[in-house]
Design a protein around this motif. Structure first.
Motif, PDB file in Angstrom:
ATOM      1  N   ASP A 116      -5.109  12.088  -1.324  1.00  0.00           N
ATOM      2  CA  ASP A 116      -4.208  13.152  -0.261  1.00  0.00           C
ATOM      3  C   ASP A 116      -3.793  14.108  -1.347  1.00  0.00           C
ATOM      4  N   ASN A 117      -3.747  13.983  -2.733  1.00  0.00           N
ATOM      5  CA  ASN A 117      -3.157  15.101  -3.656  1.00  0.00           C
ATOM      6  C   ASN A 117      -4.307  15.590  -4.106  1.00  0.00           C
ATOM      7  N   GLY A 118      -5.450  15.438  -3.415  1.00  0.00           N
ATOM      8  CA  GLY A 118      -6.604  16.455  -4.186  1.00  0.00           C
ATOM      9  C   GLY A 118      -6.976  16.132  -5.640  1.00  0.00           C
ATOM     10  N   ILE A 119      -6.732  14.792  -5.879  1.00  0.00           N
ATOM     11  CA  ILE A 119      -7.365  14.336  -7.342  1.00  0.00           C
ATOM     12  C   ILE A 119      -8.377  13.304  -7.144  1.00  0.00           C
ATOM     13  N   PRO A 120      -9.592  13.849  -7.488  1.00  0.00           N
ATOM     14  CA  PRO A 120     -10.989  12.739  -7.370  1.00  0.00           C
ATOM     15  C   PRO A 120     -10.486  11.330  -7.940  1.00  0.00           C
ATOM     16  N   LYS A 161      -5.371   4.494  -4.747  1.00  0.00           N
ATOM     17  CA  LYS A 161      -6.718   5.205  -4.436  1.00  0.00           C
ATOM     18  C   LYS A 161      -6.327   6.567  -3.340  1.00  0.00           C
ATOM     19  N   LYS A 162      -5.572   6.207  -2.460  1.00  0.00           N
ATOM     20  CA  LYS A 162      -5.290   7.110  -1.322  1.00  0.00           C
ATOM     21  C   LYS A 162      -4.394   8.181  -1.774  1.00  0.00           C
ATOM     22  N   LYS A 189       0.895  -1.080   0.051  1.00  0.00           N
ATOM     23  CA  LYS A 189      -0.171  -0.085  -0.013  1.00  0.00           C
ATOM     24  C   LYS A 189       0.740   1.305   0.030  1.00  0.00           C
ATOM     25  N   LYS A 190       1.935   1.078   0.928  1.00  0.00           N
ATOM     26  CA  LYS A 190       2.727   2.491   0.929  1.00  0.00           C
ATOM     27  C   LYS A 190       3.581   2.608  -0.521  1.00  0.00           C
ATOM     28  N   ALA A 191       4.104   1.319  -0.895  1.00  0.00           N
ATOM     29  CA  ALA A 191       4.832   1.621  -2.143  1.00  0.00           C
ATOM     30  C   ALA A 191       4.061   1.870  -3.329  1.00  0.00           C
ATOM     31  N   ALA A 192       2.592   1.668  -3.387  1.00  0.00           N
ATOM     32  CA  ALA A 192       1.722   2.156  -4.498  1.00  0.00           C
ATOM     33  C   ALA A 192       1.501   3.608  -4.208  1.00  0.00           C
ATOM     34  N   TYR A 193       1.427   4.089  -2.839  1.00  0.00           N
ATOM     35  CA  TYR A 193       1.217   5.430  -2.536  1.00  0.00           C
ATOM     36  C   TYR A 193       2.526   6.436  -3.134  1.00  0.00           C
TER      37      TYR A 193
END
Length: 339
Positions: free
Chosen positions: A208-212, A203-204, A165-169
């Motif tokens: 967190d970067n303001g992109i829907p 998705k997260k 999850k962190k790697a993808a984030y």
């Protein structure tokens, strides 16, 4: 010619079987002259120890089982190298089996390994594995089990993985910082935990970067090690969403399929669309353009998994308490030409 026995060596030298055995093991209470005679005759007769008899006596098979989803995968080949390195240090044999991403194969292979009385089992789960009763059967047999990469969080055993999850984030946040705003995700199938976590990280990061988040920009690759999935979904995404400017792929092989389609159709990378993969395969650095990716430490995952398994085997042998471990190894972004 049959393998000679300790009894035959003892008869030829006129000494006891015990003395022959002690000589071969280097015991100090046997004279050097006798040791020399025993070793020379054993070499002349091509004597080798009966490993089956040794195993019966020690209650060890000196064998572990390894079940992986697929062999045709650079990541798993590196995992195997790490496991074999640790096994060689301890004079262990590794039985390597491939589930071919099939739950039924996985179940049969577990039964096979348990029947072979392996001392422990290492596993990365198939894409179909959503029921874990067959894994619990390993534990009920009191056989040490270590899961790696594709793991089951509900199974009570040691695990070695990365934080998918962190790697993808981090991957998607990296794309956003590079200026990409319309980012599609070619995700894995719905069962493997790592595919789920990579999707959740994607998705997260958008949120967190303001992109829907837009579910229509997520394309499922049922066989997430198949570049055909990447190739075919690249066709779809260009047809359905020509406005996208980046794609985050669940694996490098999927990303390579994407690059193949874009190269064939004249879509420039990264000027028109950026592509980011996951795993850091060897091929990722030799295709054109070279693929940016998440470096997944396959060798270290294999080495740590095997090391933990051997520790648990020794603890079991000594009737000591085993404390299960959950190890998460670090990843990092390798930036190349595709971003």
């Amino acid at each position: 010619m049959n393998n000679p026995t300790l009894k035959e060596i003892a008869a030829q030298l006129g000494i006891s079987i015990t003395t022959v055995s002690k000589s071969l093991k280097g015991y100090s209470d046997v004279s050097e002259k006798t040791k020399k005679a025993v070793i020379e005759l054993a070499q002349k007769l091509h004597y080798t120890p009966n490993s089956f008899a040794v195993n019966l006596r020690t209650k060890e098979s000196k064998t572990i089982g390894l079940i992986i989803p697929t062999l045709v995968h650079d990541f798993f080949s590196n995992v195997i190298k790490g496991i074999l390195e640790e096994a060689e240090k301890r004079d262990y044999l590794v039985i390597i089996l491939q589930s071919n991403e099939k739950l039924e194969f996985e179940k049969k292979q577990i039964d096979l390994l348990l029947n072979k009385r392996v001392d422990g089992i290492l596993m990365s789960l198939s894409n179909e594995t959503g029921d874990f009763e067959h894994l619990k059967s390993i534990i009920s047999h009191n056989t040490p089990l270590v899961l790696f990469d594709k793991i089951a969080k509900l199974v009570n055993c040691s695990k070695v993985s990365i934080n998918d999850k962190k790697a993808a984030y981090d991957a998607v946040s990296f794309l956003v910082k590079k200026g990409y705003k319309k980012i599609a995700h070619f995700r894995g199938s719905y069962l493997p935990q790592n595919a789920i976590d990579r999707f959740l990280g994607y998705k997260k990061a958008l949120e967190d970067n303001g992109i829907p988040y837009d579910s229509s920009l997520v394309f499922v690759c049922d066989n997430n090690t198949d570049f055909e999935d990447g190739y075919e979904n690249a066709k779809k995404v260009i047809h359905e969403h020509p406005e996208i400017d980046a794609i985050f792929a669940v694996t490098d092989l999927v990303a390579i399929g994407i690059i193949k389609y874009f190269n064939e159709t004249g879509i420039s990378i990264p000027q028109r669309i950026a592509v980011l993969g996951f795993s850091n395969w060897f091929m990722s650095s030799v295709i054109s353009p070279k693929l940016s990716t998440i470096d997944q430490p396959g060798f270290e995952i294999g080495r740590r998994s095997a090391s933990i398994l051997f520790d648990e085997i020794n603890l079991k042998k000594n009737n000591s308490v085993v404390t299960f471990q959950s190890i998460e190894l670090e990843t990092n972004i390798i930036e190349r030409e595709s971003t």
